[in-house]
Design a protein around this motif. Structure first.
Motif, PDB file in Angstrom:
ATOM      1  N   SER A 245       3.555   4.495  -7.695  1.00  0.00           N
ATOM      2  CA  SER A 245       3.643   3.086  -8.103  1.00  0.00           C
ATOM      3  C   SER A 245       4.214   2.191  -6.995  1.00  0.00           C
ATOM      4  O   SER A 245       4.371   0.989  -7.184  1.00  0.00           O
ATOM      5  CB  SER A 245       4.506   2.955  -9.361  1.00  0.00           C
ATOM      6  OG  SER A 245       5.870   3.240  -9.070  1.00  0.00           O
ATOM      7  N   ILE A 246       4.521   2.793  -5.869  1.00  0.00           N
ATOM      8  CA  ILE A 246       5.081   2.027  -4.748  1.00  0.00           C
ATOM      9  C   ILE A 246       3.942   1.349  -3.995  1.00  0.00           C
ATOM     10  O   ILE A 246       3.033   2.005  -3.475  1.00  0.00           O
ATOM     11  CB  ILE A 246       5.860   2.945  -3.793  1.00  0.00           C
ATOM     12  CG1 ILE A 246       7.040   3.611  -4.513  1.00  0.00           C
ATOM     13  CG2 ILE A 246       6.363   2.165  -2.576  1.00  0.00           C
ATOM     14  CD1 ILE A 246       8.097   2.660  -5.009  1.00  0.00           C
ATOM     15  N   SER A 247       3.986   0.040  -3.957  1.00  0.00           N
ATOM     16  CA  SER A 247       2.933  -0.722  -3.285  1.00  0.00           C
ATOM     17  C   SER A 247       3.095  -0.645  -1.772  1.00  0.00           C
ATOM     18  O   SER A 247       4.127  -0.200  -1.252  1.00  0.00           O
ATOM     19  CB  SER A 247       2.985  -2.184  -3.721  1.00  0.00           C
ATOM     20  OG  SER A 247       4.182  -2.791  -3.245  1.00  0.00           O
ATOM     21  N   ARG A 248       2.077  -1.094  -1.068  1.00  0.00           N
ATOM     22  CA  ARG A 248       2.125  -1.107   0.393  1.00  0.00           C
ATOM     23  C   ARG A 248       3.278  -1.977   0.887  1.00  0.00           C
ATOM     24  O   ARG A 248       4.012  -1.604   1.810  1.00  0.00           O
ATOM     25  CB  ARG A 248       0.797  -1.636   0.941  1.00  0.00           C
ATOM     26  CG  ARG A 248       0.717  -1.693   2.465  1.00  0.00           C
ATOM     27  CD  ARG A 248      -0.659  -2.150   2.918  1.00  0.00           C
ATOM     28  NE  ARG A 248      -0.761  -2.200   4.368  1.00  0.00           N
ATOM     29  CZ  ARG A 248      -0.356  -3.223   5.111  1.00  0.00           C
ATOM     30  NH1 ARG A 248       0.168  -4.298   4.528  1.00  0.00           N
ATOM     31  NH2 ARG A 248      -0.486  -3.187   6.440  1.00  0.00           N
ATOM     32  N   ASP A 249       3.470  -3.146   0.258  1.00  0.00           N
ATOM     33  CA  ASP A 249       4.549  -4.045   0.662  1.00  0.00           C
ATOM     34  C   ASP A 249       5.921  -3.413   0.409  1.00  0.00           C
ATOM     35  O   ASP A 249       6.847  -3.565   1.216  1.00  0.00           O
ATOM     36  CB  ASP A 249       4.447  -5.375  -0.092  1.00  0.00           C
ATOM     37  CG  ASP A 249       3.293  -6.234   0.418  1.00  0.00           C
ATOM     38  OD1 ASP A 249       2.794  -5.949   1.533  1.00  0.00           O
ATOM     39  OD2 ASP A 249       2.903  -7.172  -0.299  1.00  0.00           O
ATOM     40  N   MET A 250       6.030  -2.698  -0.717  1.00  0.00           N
ATOM     41  CA  MET A 250       7.300  -2.028  -1.032  1.00  0.00           C
ATOM     42  C   MET A 250       7.577  -0.929  -0.015  1.00  0.00           C
ATOM     43  O   MET A 250       8.715  -0.744   0.436  1.00  0.00           O
ATOM     44  CB  MET A 250       7.248  -1.453  -2.451  1.00  0.00           C
ATOM     45  CG  MET A 250       7.199  -2.513  -3.544  1.00  0.00           C
ATOM     46  SD  MET A 250       6.767  -1.834  -5.168  1.00  0.00           S
ATOM     47  CE  MET A 250       8.244  -0.953  -5.584  1.00  0.00           C
ATOM     48  N   ARG A 251       6.526  -0.209   0.355  1.00  0.00           N
ATOM     49  CA  ARG A 251       6.689   0.858   1.351  1.00  0.00           C
ATOM     50  C   ARG A 251       7.114   0.270   2.699  1.00  0.00           C
ATOM     51  O   ARG A 251       7.967   0.810   3.400  1.00  0.00           O
ATOM     52  CB  ARG A 251       5.386   1.636   1.486  1.00  0.00           C
ATOM     53  CG  ARG A 251       5.539   2.944   2.273  1.00  0.00           C
ATOM     54  CD  ARG A 251       4.230   3.703   2.400  1.00  0.00           C
ATOM     55  NE  ARG A 251       3.306   3.045   3.308  1.00  0.00           N
ATOM     56  CZ  ARG A 251       2.145   2.505   2.956  1.00  0.00           C
ATOM     57  NH1 ARG A 251       1.751   2.536   1.681  1.00  0.00           N
ATOM     58  NH2 ARG A 251       1.370   1.928   3.859  1.00  0.00           N
ATOM     59  N   LYS A 252       6.495  -0.855   3.079  1.00  0.00           N
ATOM     60  CA  LYS A 252       6.848  -1.527   4.321  1.00  0.00           C
ATOM     61  C   LYS A 252       8.319  -1.962   4.299  1.00  0.00           C
ATOM     62  O   LYS A 252       9.027  -1.890   5.308  1.00  0.00           O
ATOM     63  CB  LYS A 252       5.952  -2.751   4.534  1.00  0.00           C
ATOM     64  CG  LYS A 252       4.473  -2.435   4.766  1.00  0.00           C
ATOM     65  CD  LYS A 252       4.227  -1.933   6.172  1.00  0.00           C
ATOM     66  CE  LYS A 252       2.743  -1.818   6.461  1.00  0.00           C
ATOM     67  NZ  LYS A 252       2.482  -1.267   7.809  1.00  0.00           N
ATOM     68  N   ASP A 253       8.759  -2.421   3.126  1.00  0.00           N
ATOM     69  CA  ASP A 253      10.153  -2.865   2.981  1.00  0.00           C
ATOM     70  C   ASP A 253      11.108  -1.684   3.140  1.00  0.00           C
ATOM     71  O   ASP A 253      12.160  -1.804   3.778  1.00  0.00           O
ATOM     72  CB  ASP A 253      10.341  -3.524   1.612  1.00  0.00           C
ATOM     73  CG  ASP A 253      11.629  -4.332   1.547  1.00  0.00           C
ATOM     74  OD1 ASP A 253      12.128  -4.742   2.609  1.00  0.00           O
ATOM     75  OD2 ASP A 253      12.150  -4.543   0.426  1.00  0.00           O
ATOM     76  N   ILE A 254      10.736  -0.536   2.575  1.00  0.00           N
ATOM     77  CA  ILE A 254      11.557   0.668   2.726  1.00  0.00           C
ATOM     78  C   ILE A 254      11.657   1.040   4.209  1.00  0.00           C
ATOM     79  O   ILE A 254      12.735   1.366   4.714  1.00  0.00           O
ATOM     80  CB  ILE A 254      10.964   1.840   1.916  1.00  0.00           C
ATOM     81  CG1 ILE A 254      11.098   1.558   0.407  1.00  0.00           C
ATOM     82  CG2 ILE A 254      11.669   3.145   2.267  1.00  0.00           C
ATOM     83  CD1 ILE A 254      10.376   2.547  -0.469  1.00  0.00           C
ATOM     84  N   CYS A 255      10.529   0.978   4.915  1.00  0.00           N
ATOM     85  CA  CYS A 255      10.527   1.271   6.357  1.00  0.00           C
ATOM     86  C   CYS A 255      11.475   0.338   7.100  1.00  0.00           C
ATOM     87  O   CYS A 255      12.246   0.779   7.971  1.00  0.00           O
ATOM     88  CB  CYS A 255       9.116   1.107   6.923  1.00  0.00           C
ATOM     89  SG  CYS A 255       8.009   2.462   6.535  1.00  0.00           S
ATOM     90  N   LYS A 256      11.427  -0.925   6.760  1.00  0.00           N
ATOM     91  CA  LYS A 256      12.284  -1.907   7.436  1.00  0.00           C
ATOM     92  C   LYS A 256      13.764  -1.593   7.219  1.00  0.00           C
ATOM     93  O   LYS A 256      14.572  -1.720   8.141  1.00  0.00           O
ATOM     94  CB  LYS A 256      11.949  -3.313   6.932  1.00  0.00           C
ATOM     95  CG  LYS A 256      10.697  -3.923   7.555  1.00  0.00           C
ATOM     96  CD  LYS A 256      10.480  -5.347   7.068  1.00  0.00           C
ATOM     97  CE  LYS A 256       9.412  -6.082   7.880  1.00  0.00           C
ATOM     98  NZ  LYS A 256       8.104  -5.418   7.836  1.00  0.00           N
ATOM     99  N   LYS A 257      14.102  -1.198   5.988  1.00  0.00           N
ATOM    100  CA  LYS A 257      15.506  -0.903   5.678  1.00  0.00           C
ATOM    101  C   LYS A 257      15.975   0.366   6.388  1.00  0.00           C
ATOM    102  O   LYS A 257      17.119   0.433   6.853  1.00  0.00           O
ATOM    103  CB  LYS A 257      15.705  -0.759   4.166  1.00  0.00           C
ATOM    104  CG  LYS A 257      15.453  -2.026   3.376  1.00  0.00           C
ATOM    105  CD  LYS A 257      16.351  -3.165   3.814  1.00  0.00           C
ATOM    106  CE  LYS A 257      16.075  -4.423   2.990  1.00  0.00           C
ATOM    107  NZ  LYS A 257      16.817  -5.582   3.514  1.00  0.00           N
TER     108      LYS A 257
END
Length: 419
Positions: A325-337
């Motif tokens: 359920s993790i969207s591409r934008d959410m995944r990108k945000d996790i990478c940033k953090k």
């Protein structure tokens, strides 16, 4: 015959006493504690990082405050001289990562024992459990005439070396009373050095977590601010914020900026060897392999569990949300953090826990060629009580040995020159 009085039985004081005695002076070493070298005993986590075996230009680069003032002292008694000195006293040494020099035994007690043995061999009179109340000075000449002890006993001398240390680790006897003995001198504001940093964010959940390969950047603002410090290494999370080797180094280099800017931003990259794009590919692969697993468990393959919680909280993602359920934008945000987890530094930790004291007797009031006070004739100053400090790695003990050496030799030579 007059004598040289040394006040303070730490690293600088013992070195000063030994060198003055080797030059032929009668020496009295006064220490208020029950034993010599009490702070020396805990340095280097009890292993005693004696010095650093780097080239001298690199050594001066590692001195944070007033390195030019120390030229005479360090060239008079360099890191090579320190190693030779202890080898001659029977303390075999070894060089470890970062050119840090330790006794082969890894015991600071061996270093203290060797110094004490040399003091006694040279006939140095050692007064323990003895506090100095006042440095006696002739008002008309501004020259030292001796010391007055706490029990009102006076010991006469025209040469006094003051080496009472800083104010950190008060349980070792370090406090402001030593600097107050140099009452005619200006004291540069005392601050903690080589100390952990307090964060606005609650880090109790992360307490004890050590991340060995991180890239840390400190800026004036959360994003787009002026970069003040950047280095890779180990970070340790504590109940109050952050510590660890690179944090200790940063504390001495940017600590004064906290007061100037009110707070600083700490950016931590937990995967510095990966670009954001490479990390994103790794994340995507993990998500595809465990689509029905909770995101917390999936990220646990890449990060310590407690750190996963902090990353997801800053992303606003539930710990139980499924990977599919993790969207591409959410995944990108996790990478940033993961690549840039931000904490707000509000202050340095308490002075009592600092490895060293920054600030102290103003170097403008000390002759760098002799360590004699420019204010009080016959008073010499050495060690941590002077406004000089350095990064972690054996450099601060080098300063203590070098300034103690120069003060001891100068006091003895000065004494004989006036006979």
């Amino acid at each position: 015959m007059d004598k040289v009085i040394v006040v303070g039985g730490g690293a600088a004081g013992m070195m000063a006493a030994i060198q003055a005695a080797r030059c032929g002076a009668r020496v009295v070493l006064i220490e208020k504690n029950e034993k010599l070298g009490k702070k020396l005993f805990i340095t280097g986590k009890g292993r005693c990082n004696l010095t650093n075996a780097c080239d001298l230009p690199d050594l001066f680069t590692s001195i944070v405050s007033n390195p030019k003032f120390l030229y005479s002292a360090i060239y008079s008694f360099s890191n090579d001289n320190v190693i030779d000195f202890f080898e001659e006293l029977g303390v075999k040494t070894k060089v470890e990562r970062g050119n840090r020099v330790f006794p082969v035994s890894d015991k600071s007690s061996d270093v203290i024992r060797a110094l004490e043995k040399e003091c006694r061999r040279l006939g140095i009179e050692i007064l323990l459990h003895t506090a100095v109340k006042e440095i006696l000075v002739e008002e008309s000449t501004k020259a030292v005439t001796g010391v007055r002890l706490a029990n009102q006993t006076k010991i006469k001398s025209s040469k006094v070396i003051l080496a009472t240390g800083g104010v950190s680790y008060p349980r070792t006897g370090s406090d402001i009373s030593g600097m107050r003995l140099a009452k005619a001198h200006n004291i540069v504001t005392l601050r903690p050095g080589l100390i952990g940093m307090v964060t606005k964010e609650n880090t109790k959940r992360l307490q004890g977590l050590s991340c060995h390969i991180c890239k840390m950047t400190i800026t004036t603002e959360k994003s787009g601010g002026k970069k003040l410090f950047e280095e890779s290494g180990e970070i340790l999370f504590t109940h109050f914020g952050v510590s660890g080797p690179i944090i200790l180094t940063a504390s001495s280099l940017v600590g004064d900026c906290i007061q100037k800017y009110g707070s600083l931003s700490l950016h931590v990259d937990f995967k510095p060897w990966l670009t954001e794009e490479e990390l994103d590919r790794d994340l995507l692969e993990c998500f595809q392999q465990r689509q029905n697993a909770d995101i917390k468990k999936v990220l646990g393959a890449l990060l310590p569990d407690r750190l996963v919680v902090s990353v997801l909280e800053q992303c606003g993602i539930s710990l139980t949300q499924k990977a599919n359920s993790i969207s591409r934008d959410m995944r990108k945000d996790i990478c940033k953090k993961i690549k840039d987890l931000v904490f707000t530094i509000t202050r340095l930790h308490n002075m009592e826990e600092a490895i060293i004291t920054r600030g102290g007797i103003d170097v403008k009031e000390i002759n760098p060629s002799t360590m004699e006070s420019r204010v009080t004739k016959g008073l010499f100053l050495a060690g941590e009580m002077i406004d000089v400090d350095a990064l972690t790695g054996g450099y601060n003990l080098q300063i203590a040995w070098s300034t103690g050496y120069l003060a001891g030799v100068s006091a003895a030579e000065n004494e004989f020159a006036h006979k």
